[in-house]
Design a protein around this motif. Structure first.
Motif, PDB file in Angstrom:
ATOM      1  N   THR A   1       3.072   8.392 -11.635  1.00 12.52           N
ATOM      2  CA  THR A   1       2.211   9.333 -10.927  1.00 12.52           C
ATOM      3  C   THR A   1       2.554  10.741 -11.384  1.00 12.52           C
ATOM      4  N   ARG A   2       1.514  11.519 -11.641  1.00 13.47           N
ATOM      5  CA  ARG A   2       1.707  12.923 -11.987  1.00 13.47           C
ATOM      6  C   ARG A   2       1.130  13.777 -10.867  1.00 13.47           C
ATOM      7  N   LEU A   3       1.885  14.795 -10.506  1.00  8.31           N
ATOM      8  CA  LEU A   3       1.488  15.709  -9.433  1.00  8.31           C
ATOM      9  C   LEU A   3       1.581  17.142  -9.943  1.00  8.31           C
ATOM     10  N   ARG A   4       0.732  17.994  -9.402  1.00  6.74           N
ATOM     11  CA  ARG A   4       0.783  19.425  -9.703  1.00  6.74           C
ATOM     12  C   ARG A   4       0.507  20.197  -8.419  1.00  6.74           C
ATOM     13  N   PHE A   5       1.423  21.082  -8.086  1.00 11.19           N
ATOM     14  CA  PHE A   5       1.285  21.900  -6.887  1.00 11.19           C
ATOM     15  C   PHE A   5       2.121  23.159  -7.065  1.00 11.19           C
ATOM     16  N   PHE A   6       2.106  24.028  -6.044  1.00  8.30           N
ATOM     17  CA  PHE A   6       2.870  25.271  -6.097  1.00  8.30           C
ATOM     18  C   PHE A   6       3.891  25.285  -4.964  1.00  8.30           C
TER      19      PHE A   6
ATOM     20  N   THR B   1      13.350  41.216  -3.876  1.00  9.95           N
ATOM     21  CA  THR B   1      13.381  40.427  -2.641  1.00  9.95           C
ATOM     22  C   THR B   1      13.869  39.001  -2.839  1.00  9.95           C
ATOM     23  N   GLY B   2      13.746  38.490  -4.062  1.00 12.25           N
ATOM     24  CA  GLY B   2      14.095  37.089  -4.308  1.00 12.25           C
ATOM     25  C   GLY B   2      12.934  36.141  -4.080  1.00 12.25           C
ATOM     26  N   ASP B   3      11.774  36.668  -3.647  1.00 14.77           N
ATOM     27  CA  ASP B   3      10.591  35.820  -3.437  1.00 14.77           C
ATOM     28  C   ASP B   3      10.172  35.183  -4.760  1.00 14.77           C
ATOM     29  N   ALA B   4       9.738  33.924  -4.695  1.00 16.27           N
ATOM     30  CA  ALA B   4       9.276  33.252  -5.906  1.00 16.27           C
ATOM     31  C   ALA B   4       8.198  32.245  -5.569  1.00 16.27           C
ATOM     32  N   SER B   5       7.164  32.208  -6.397  1.00 20.68           N
ATOM     33  CA  SER B   5       6.139  31.169  -6.346  1.00 20.68           C
ATOM     34  C   SER B   5       6.200  30.459  -7.682  1.00 20.68           C
ATOM     35  N   LEU B   6       6.324  29.139  -7.634  1.00 18.81           N
ATOM     36  CA  LEU B   6       6.500  28.358  -8.849  1.00 18.81           C
ATOM     37  C   LEU B   6       5.445  27.273  -8.954  1.00 18.81           C
ATOM     38  N   GLU B   7       4.895  27.115 -10.139  1.00 16.04           N
ATOM     39  CA  GLU B   7       4.007  26.000 -10.414  1.00 16.04           C
ATOM     40  C   GLU B   7       4.913  24.803 -10.739  1.00 16.04           C
ATOM     41  N   VAL B   8       4.621  23.667 -10.125  1.00 14.14           N
ATOM     42  CA  VAL B   8       5.460  22.483 -10.308  1.00 14.14           C
ATOM     43  C   VAL B   8       4.606  21.343 -10.861  1.00 14.14           C
ATOM     44  N   ASP B   9       5.008  20.825 -12.016  1.00 17.72           N
ATOM     45  CA  ASP B   9       4.385  19.644 -12.614  1.00 17.72           C
ATOM     46  C   ASP B   9       5.411  18.519 -12.532  1.00 17.72           C
ATOM     47  N   VAL B  10       5.040  17.441 -11.849  1.00 13.84           N
ATOM     48  CA  VAL B  10       5.967  16.336 -11.578  1.00 13.84           C
ATOM     49  C   VAL B  10       5.492  15.075 -12.272  1.00 13.84           C
TER      50      VAL B  10
ATOM     51  N   ALA C   1      10.747  17.096 -12.800  1.00 13.15           N
ATOM     52  CA  ALA C   1       9.826  18.138 -12.342  1.00 13.15           C
ATOM     53  C   ALA C   1       9.999  19.346 -13.259  1.00 13.15           C
ATOM     54  N   LEU C   2       8.886  19.901 -13.700  1.00 15.54           N
ATOM     55  CA  LEU C   2       8.897  21.099 -14.531  1.00 15.54           C
ATOM     56  C   LEU C   2       8.446  22.278 -13.679  1.00 15.54           C
ATOM     57  N   PHE C   3       9.286  23.302 -13.587  1.00 17.24           N
ATOM     58  CA  PHE C   3       9.008  24.487 -12.780  1.00 17.24           C
ATOM     59  C   PHE C   3       8.671  25.653 -13.703  1.00 17.24           C
ATOM     60  N   ARG C   4       7.578  26.356 -13.385  1.00 21.68           N
ATOM     61  CA  ARG C   4       7.164  27.538 -14.136  1.00 21.68           C
ATOM     62  C   ARG C   4       6.849  28.623 -13.106  1.00 21.68           C
ATOM     63  N   ALA C   5       7.489  29.784 -13.247  1.00 19.18           N
ATOM     64  CA  ALA C   5       7.263  30.877 -12.297  1.00 19.18           C
ATOM     65  C   ALA C   5       5.852  31.414 -12.442  1.00 19.18           C
TER      66      ALA C   5
END
Length: 194
Positions: free
Chosen positions: A39-44, A180-189, A169-173
């Protein structure tokens, strides 16, 4: 003397019988063939340590590292309950959350590295009630987003539809802030499971 001999033989008998009845396992049987699925998933994934509605909290920090300014000082332990969304904005449709811990590892205050444990649970859609567990080192990176910088982390298990999962899982900012340290990451699993 005869009573002592009887007692000694009784003790030997009891010790010899105990291992037969004290086993902790059952009979091992051969498992039938299983069909592995992929299964492949993509989310943030959104990690927000400050502001009005933070999703990450500092729960322990070494006294010696408090003198250094850094969004994630060396040796700091954080708990998290981060939202998972379909889009790159935190206000996008929420599909689940990632709950877990991470320990900041970098002595360099301009870089970020951590040992990361999280359970990614889905609360809507086809995989509602299922989760996968990630346990890995988040490699050293600057606090600057980069669409071409990809970080790979290991998936070590799962529940529900992802029972016995393994994968990566591959994480891309998609956005981050050194201040602030805030981060949103695109995640491909990519998950392999039964």
């Amino acid at each position: 003397m005869e009573k002592r001999m009887i007692f000694a033989w009784a003790m030997i008998f009891c010790l010899a019988v105990a291992p037969v009845y004290g086993q902790y396992y059952s009979k091992t049987i051969k498992a039938g063939p299983r069909v592995e699925k992929m299964t492949r998933l993509r989310f943030f994934f959104h990690d927000i340590p400050v502001g009005k509605d933070p999703t990450t909290f500092l729960i322990a920090q070494a006294n010696i590292t408090q003198k250094f300014f850094s969004p994630s000082p060396y040796g700091s332990l954080y708990s998290m309950d981060d939202p998972l969304t379909l889009g790159p904005n935190r206000t996008s449709k929420m599909v689940g959350n990632a709950q877990g811990l991470y320990l900041a590892l970098s002595k360099d205050p301009t870089k970020f590295s951590a040992v990361f444990y999280a359970d990614f649970a889905f609360t809507t859609g086809k995989f509602k009630g299922s989760s996968f567990s990630l346990f890995s080192r988040y490699p050293l990176t600057d606090f600057v987003p980069g669409p071409n910088i990809i970080r790979e982390m290991a998936i070590v298990g799962g529940t529900g539809a992802f029972r016995m999962a393994k994968g990566f899982a591959l994480f891309r900012a998609s956005s981050s802030s050194a201040k602030t340290g805030d981060a949103s990451l695109e995640v491909d699993v990519t998950l392999y499971h039964y």
